[in-house]
Design an enzyme around this catalytic site. Structure first.
Site, short mmCIF file in Angstrom:
data_model
loop_
_atom_site.label_atom_id
_atom_site.label_comp_id
_atom_site.label_asym_id
_atom_site.label_seq_id
_atom_site.Cartn_x
_atom_site.Cartn_y
_atom_site.Cartn_z
N LYS A 117 0.86 -1.20 0.00
CA LYS A 117 0.00 0.00 0.00
C LYS A 117 0.89 1.23 0.00
CE LYS A 117 -4.47 0.94 0.24
NZ LYS A 117 -5.51 0.08 -0.33
N TYR B 30 -24.85 4.92 -1.99
CA TYR B 30 -25.20 4.74 -3.40
C TYR B 30 -24.15 5.36 -4.30
CZ TYR B 30 -28.85 3.05 -6.52
OH TYR B 30 -29.56 2.31 -7.44
N TYR C 197 -24.20 1.41 -5.81
CA TYR C 197 -25.05 1.44 -7.00
C TYR C 197 -24.88 0.17 -7.83
CZ TYR C 197 -26.18 2.21 -11.89
OH TYR C 197 -26.63 2.03 -13.17
P1 NAD Z 1 -18.37 6.59 -3.23
O1 NAD Z 1 -17.76 7.84 -2.75
O2 NAD Z 1 -18.52 6.36 -4.69
O3 NAD Z 1 -19.82 6.41 -2.56
C1 NAD Z 1 -20.07 6.50 -1.21
C2 NAD Z 1 -21.58 6.59 -0.99
O4 NAD Z 1 -21.85 6.53 0.42
C3 NAD Z 1 -22.19 7.89 -1.49
O5 NAD Z 1 -23.46 7.62 -2.05
C4 NAD Z 1 -22.36 8.71 -0.19
O6 NAD Z 1 -23.42 9.65 -0.28
C5 NAD Z 1 -22.68 7.62 0.77
N1 NAD Z 1 -22.43 7.98 2.19
C6 NAD Z 1 -21.40 8.69 2.69
N2 NAD Z 1 -21.54 8.80 4.03
C7 NAD Z 1 -22.68 8.13 4.34
C8 NAD Z 1 -23.37 7.89 5.56
N3 NAD Z 1 -22.90 8.36 6.71
N4 NAD Z 1 -24.50 7.15 5.51
C9 NAD Z 1 -24.97 6.68 4.34
N5 NAD Z 1 -24.38 6.89 3.17
C10 NAD Z 1 -23.24 7.61 3.18
O7 NAD Z 1 -17.50 5.41 -2.57
P2 NAD Z 1 -17.36 3.90 -3.04
O8 NAD Z 1 -16.19 3.80 -3.94
O9 NAD Z 1 -18.67 3.38 -3.46
O10 NAD Z 1 -16.93 3.23 -1.67
C11 NAD Z 1 -17.86 2.94 -0.63
C12 NAD Z 1 -17.22 1.98 0.34
O11 NAD Z 1 -16.80 0.82 -0.35
C13 NAD Z 1 -15.98 2.50 1.06
O12 NAD Z 1 -15.93 1.94 2.34
C14 NAD Z 1 -14.85 1.94 0.23
O13 NAD Z 1 -13.66 1.81 0.97
C15 NAD Z 1 -15.43 0.59 -0.12
N6 NAD Z 1 -14.79 0.00 -1.29
C16 NAD Z 1 -14.97 0.53 -2.53
C17 NAD Z 1 -14.33 -0.03 -3.61
C18 NAD Z 1 -14.52 0.50 -4.99
O14 NAD Z 1 -13.90 -0.07 -5.91
N7 NAD Z 1 -15.35 1.49 -5.20
C19 NAD Z 1 -13.49 -1.16 -3.42
C20 NAD Z 1 -13.33 -1.68 -2.15
C21 NAD Z 1 -13.98 -1.08 -1.09
#
Ligand code: NAD
Length: 422
Positions: A108, A221, A226
């Site tokens: 990392k 979302y 999504y």
């Molecule tokens: P993103 O920024 O695209 O979306 C986050 C969503 O969560 C948004 O809709 C936001 O409005 C909502 N949100 C924020 N705070 C909130 C709260 N207190 N209550 C309810 N909703 C809330 O982020 P993402 O990429 O979808 O990542 C979301 C999670 O998934 C994170 O924990 C991230 O570490 C994990 N993750 C994502 C990926 C990836 O490839 N996108 C991979 C591994 C892990």
């Protein structure tokens, strides 16, 4: 996200490792050999600002374990990044990659910076500076970075180009998460959410025989939430509730994930979706009477306070760390299945592996094949973990997470033993 105190994060990672080592009956010596990163680099990255002044940033790369192959893990740009955080996350990547069955160790990287305060030129200089400083320690057969918090395909493109400028060789596989024209895969966009949906489908088959008609609530979302909702809907599940940071919506008949997404894109939030029956809070969403709950927003939302009230029989963690350790234990004891983040949200790194392979064979893999590989891996990994959990532990006493860490640690230990490192 860099929200949790990094020393706590590191202690938590060490605790999870300790638990797995104890459950596997391994010695303290092995624990120490697994705990410490193999190498941690700290570098200084000077950037000439647009006004002519020099700003100096600090960056790190932690290479935790390479028994299974080259180190692999993202680079984050965030104002709260610390060395402890990068070490903890590199350790997590060792287990995640091992559990995903990838030929990778864990790494990392991070730079302490708020990238939103930089101009595009300054951001490019910072990205290139990071690679110049780390050049000797990375490479397609040594350590392969990828995007993470506040880094993106453009940054990966600059980094790959800088590696080329320094080495003089076109190594597309030095970094993943690149734009498509530079060897990336568009399937990466759906990878995490699709992987979550596949993990949910396979576990649902074990619990109910099928995912068809099962009700689902998704918290968050964004990218992960999504696409998880979209593919679960396509698989025949009924998405009855979704939310974002502004709140949630509920509809007993089911929501159309694409329509909800369009509304969110237009208005900024899912709450303005007019066909929903009612609005709900994020707290209410977690406690809804649904079959499947997908936390896809932030960490620590399922706690010892609300765990006893959670009605979903299956929780699939799209977010990192949404369930606290105490809540995990409470849920295991009441028969709730929690598919842990290190398995459920590994779609991104699995897609990174496909991209890396594709770069090495000259770009023969199509987007359709990439999605197929992801689906096969996610379903096989889920079933393997399910079987291991039922064979090695008592599910009513131990969360699935225990089995996940045991399986990951045992694979790394086996590789270290065969290499003569243990
Ligand atoms: P993103 O920024 O695209 O979306 C986050 C969503 O969560 C948004 O809709 C936001 O409005 C909502 N949100 C924020 N705070 C909130 C709260 N207190 N209550 C309810 N909703 C809330 O982020 P993402 O990429 O979808 O990542 C979301 C999670 O998934 C994170 O924990 C991230 O570490 C994990 N993750 C994502 C990926 C990836 O490839 N996108 C991979 C591994 C892990």
């Amino acid at each position: 996200m860099a929200t949790k105190d990094s020393r706590i994060l590191l202690l938590e990672e060490e605790k999870v490792l300790r638990r797995a080592v104890d459950l596997l009956g391994l010695s303290d010596e092995v624990y120490e050999a697994l705990r410490l990163p193999e190498r941690v680099m700290q570098v200084k990255i000077p950037v000439r600002r647009d006004d002519g002044s020099i700003a100096v940033f600090v960056g790190w790369r932690s290479q935790h374990n390479s028994a299974l192959g080259p180190y692999k893990g993202g680079i984050r740009f965030h104002p709260a990044v610390t060395m402890e955080e990068v070490i903890a996350l590199s350790m997590m990547m060792t287990w995640k990659n091992a559990l995903a069955g990838l030929p990778y160790g864990g790494g990392k990287g991070g730079v302490r910076v708020d990238p939103h305060t930089l101009s595009p030129r300054e951001l490019e200089q910072l990205s290139r500076g990071y690679i110049r400083a780390m050049y000797k320690y990375i490479g397609p057969d040594h350590d392969i970075p990828a995007p993470d918090v506040y880094t993106n395909p453009q940054i990966m493109a600059w980094m790959m180009d800088e590696y080329y400028r320094v080495s003089g060789v076109h190594h597309f596989g030095v970094i993943t998460g690149k734009p498509k024209i530079l060897g990336g895969l568009e399937t990466r966009i759906i990878a995490t959410g699709f992987g979550v949906a596949v993990a949910a489908r396979e576990t649902a088959k074990k619990i109910w025989g099928s995912i068809e008609g099962r009700t689902v609530a998704v918290q968050g979302y964004g990218n992960a939430g999504y696409y998880a909702a979209k593919f679960l809907h396509e698989m025949g599940a009924v998405i009855v509730a979704v939310s974002d940071s502004r709140g949630g919506i509920y509809s007993s008949k089911g929501l159309n994930p694409d329509e909800v997404k369009q509304v969110k894109n237009k208005t900024g939030s899912v709450i303005y979706y007019e066909k929903a029956e009612k609005r709900i809070t994020n707290e209410e969403l977690l406690e809804l009477d649904v079959d499947i709950l997908v936390p896809a927003a932030i960490e620590d939302v399922i706690t010892k306070e609300n765990a006893p009230r959670i009605k979903a029989k299956l929780i699939v963690e799209a977010a990192n760390g949404p369930t606290t350790a105490e809540a995990d234990q409470i849920l295991a004891e009441k028969g709730t299945v929690v598919v842990p983040d290190i398995l459920a949200n590994a779609g991104g790194v699995i897609m990174s592996h496909v991209e890396w392979m594709n770069n090495r064979i000259g770009g023969l893999i199509t987007e359709e094949q990439a999605k197929e590989i992801l689906e096969t891996k996610m379903s096989r990994n889920t079933l393997t973990l399910w079987d291991y959990w039922h064979r090695e532990l008592e599910p009513g006493k131990h969360p699935m997470r225990d089995a996940a860490y045991m399986l990951a640690v045992s694979r790394v230990v086996e590789a270290m033993k065969l290499r003569g490192q243990l």
